[in-house]
Write an enzyme that holds these catalytic residues in place. Structure first.
Site, PDB file in Angstrom:
ATOM      1  N   ASP A  68       0.801  -1.184   0.001  1.00  0.00           N
ATOM      2  CA  ASP A  68       0.134   0.121   0.086  1.00  0.00           C
ATOM      3  C   ASP A  68       0.765   1.404   0.148  1.00  0.00           C
ATOM      4  O   ASP A  68       1.581   1.487   1.005  1.00  0.00           O
ATOM      5  CB  ASP A  68      -0.795   0.069   1.294  1.00  0.00           C
ATOM      6  CG  ASP A  68      -1.835   1.144   1.136  1.00  0.00           C
ATOM      7  OD1 ASP A  68      -3.018   0.974   0.887  1.00  0.00           O
ATOM      8  OD2 ASP A  68      -1.421   2.313   1.680  1.00  0.00           O
ATOM      9  N   TYR A  95       3.303   9.755  -0.364  1.00  0.00           N
ATOM     10  CA  TYR A  95       4.484   9.057   0.038  1.00  0.00           C
ATOM     11  C   TYR A  95       5.666   9.467  -0.486  1.00  0.00           C
ATOM     12  O   TYR A  95       6.668   9.268   0.216  1.00  0.00           O
ATOM     13  CB  TYR A  95       4.142   7.663   0.475  1.00  0.00           C
ATOM     14  CG  TYR A  95       2.905   7.253   1.020  1.00  0.00           C
ATOM     15  CD1 TYR A  95       1.915   8.185   2.034  1.00  0.00           C
ATOM     16  CD2 TYR A  95       2.534   5.818   1.208  1.00  0.00           C
ATOM     17  CE1 TYR A  95       0.720   7.748   2.622  1.00  0.00           C
ATOM     18  CE2 TYR A  95       1.449   5.340   1.847  1.00  0.00           C
ATOM     19  CZ  TYR A  95       0.664   6.326   2.516  1.00  0.00           C
ATOM     20  OH  TYR A  95      -0.461   5.933   3.074  1.00  0.00           O
ATOM     21  N   LYS A 145      -2.933   6.016  -4.085  1.00  0.00           N
ATOM     22  CA  LYS A 145      -3.834   7.140  -3.962  1.00  0.00           C
ATOM     23  C   LYS A 145      -3.790   8.351  -4.565  1.00  0.00           C
ATOM     24  O   LYS A 145      -2.400   8.709  -4.804  1.00  0.00           O
ATOM     25  CB  LYS A 145      -3.822   7.406  -2.346  1.00  0.00           C
ATOM     26  CG  LYS A 145      -3.991   5.998  -1.598  1.00  0.00           C
ATOM     27  CD  LYS A 145      -3.990   5.962  -0.160  1.00  0.00           C
ATOM     28  CE  LYS A 145      -3.585   4.702   0.603  1.00  0.00           C
ATOM     29  NZ  LYS A 145      -2.170   4.504   1.119  1.00  0.00           N
ATOM     30  N   HIS A 180      -7.384   9.595  -1.576  1.00  0.00           N
ATOM     31  CA  HIS A 180      -6.791   9.559  -0.498  1.00  0.00           C
ATOM     32  C   HIS A 180      -7.692  10.339   0.715  1.00  0.00           C
ATOM     33  O   HIS A 180      -7.614   9.880   1.557  1.00  0.00           O
ATOM     34  CB  HIS A 180      -5.381  10.361  -0.621  1.00  0.00           C
ATOM     35  CG  HIS A 180      -4.476   9.993   0.468  1.00  0.00           C
ATOM     36  ND1 HIS A 180      -3.145   9.680   0.177  1.00  0.00           N
ATOM     37  CD2 HIS A 180      -4.512   9.333   1.558  1.00  0.00           C
ATOM     38  CE1 HIS A 180      -2.531   9.391   1.113  1.00  0.00           C
ATOM     39  NE2 HIS A 180      -3.260   9.063   2.099  1.00  0.00           N
TER      40      HIS A 180
END
Ligand code: A2P
Length: 272
Positions: A46, A51, A76, A109
């Site tokens: 994930d 990120y 996301k 997200h």
């Protein structure tokens, strides 16, 4: 949910592993952690555009030698790209960074007021073009899901939200299940903060497990898919060994009593 190979069936028939590896803030350890997890039986990774490590995830997926079709990759769309109406571009950037032909699960997200319907239409289009095998949301509360059910044509397959013993989210979990949406837990260990709870230590002694394993078992037994983050090989192994014991209904209920409403991100006030 008997083994690490256990899958949940999403509302479109796609199978998703019940437990995966999260990589939020995994930094320079992302690629080795993902590769180690894949080599040791994990099949769900994930990540998210936010990120900043989709490239490392994609590289580790390739380097692992595990066939692509056996791996379930989630990413996301970030908030700014929704606000700026650049949803499609955002997906294309993610796919390029991952260096993949498709994503298994693409999530919104966070719910951005005024953008829920618009963003979802782009995800529906990506799904129809088979660039994503399933679409879903993250951090959606009941009222966000209701709005989506009015504005969208395809129901989300997954809702990924913060869920751990200090924030059990019972009503949201049940609501998702009643709509055929699989609940997935981010920060399933409460960013590690829940691990010191005496109850979890006591249960750990009873089952010869660590507090982290007790928590992850609790999620899996609840039908919630956890994605614990770790960059340490021994913890990555530890976190998947939760399929050889079962908590009693009383123990499950006791864990729910640890809820203290500790929340790291309020979906009704997204100003990031
Ligand atoms: P690390 O990456 O150094 O292993 P969550 O997924 O709930 O956000 O929790 C992640 C945090 O918990 C990270 O700080 C991670 O640290 C730590 N963690 C992950 N697995 C374990 C474990 N089995 N035991 C103790 N801490 C863990």
């Amino acid at each position: 949910m008997k083994t690490m190979k256990s899958r949940v069936i999403l509302n479109n028939g796609v199978e998703m592993p019940i437990l995966g590896l999260g990589v939020f803030e995994s930094g320079e350890n992302t690629a080795p952690a993902v590769r180690y997890a894949l080599e040791n039986g994990y099949r769900l990774i994930d990540t998210a555009a936010f990120y900043g490590n989709e490239k490392e995830v994609g590289r580790a997926v390739k380097d692992s030698g595990v066939p692509r079709e056996e791996i379930f990759v989630t990413t996301k769309i970030w908030n700014d790209m929704q606000r700026e109406g650049r949803q499609r571009e955002s997906f294309e950037k993610s796919l390029k960074a991952l260096d993949l032909d498709y994503v298994d699960l693409y999530l919104v997200h966070w719910p951005i007021p005024g953008k829920i319907g618009e963003t979802w239409k782009v995800l529906e289009q990506l799904y129809e073009e088979k660039l994503v095998r399933a679409i879903g949301v993250s951090n959606f509360l009941e009222h966000h899901l209701e709005e989506l059910s009015i504005k969208g044509n395809i129901a989300p397959a997954v809702n990924q939200f913060e869920c751990h013993p200090h924030l059990i989210r019972k009503e949201l979990r049940e609501y998702c299940k009643s709509c055929g949406i699989v609940p997935e837990a981010w920060s399933p260990l409460g960013r590690g903060e829940a691990l010191a709870e005496p109850l979890l230590q006591e249960l750990g002694r009873k089952y010869d497990k660590t507090p982290a394993q007790i928590i992850l078992r609790y999620h899996v037994q609840n039908g919630v898919a956890p994605i614990p983050k770790s960059v340490h090989p021994e913890r990555i192994i530890q976190n998947k060994e939760v399929f050889d014991f079962a908590l009693t209904p009383e123990e499950m209920a006791d864990i729910e009593k640890l809820d203290c409403g500790s929340m790291h991100g309020d979906p009704d006030h997204v100003d990031w």
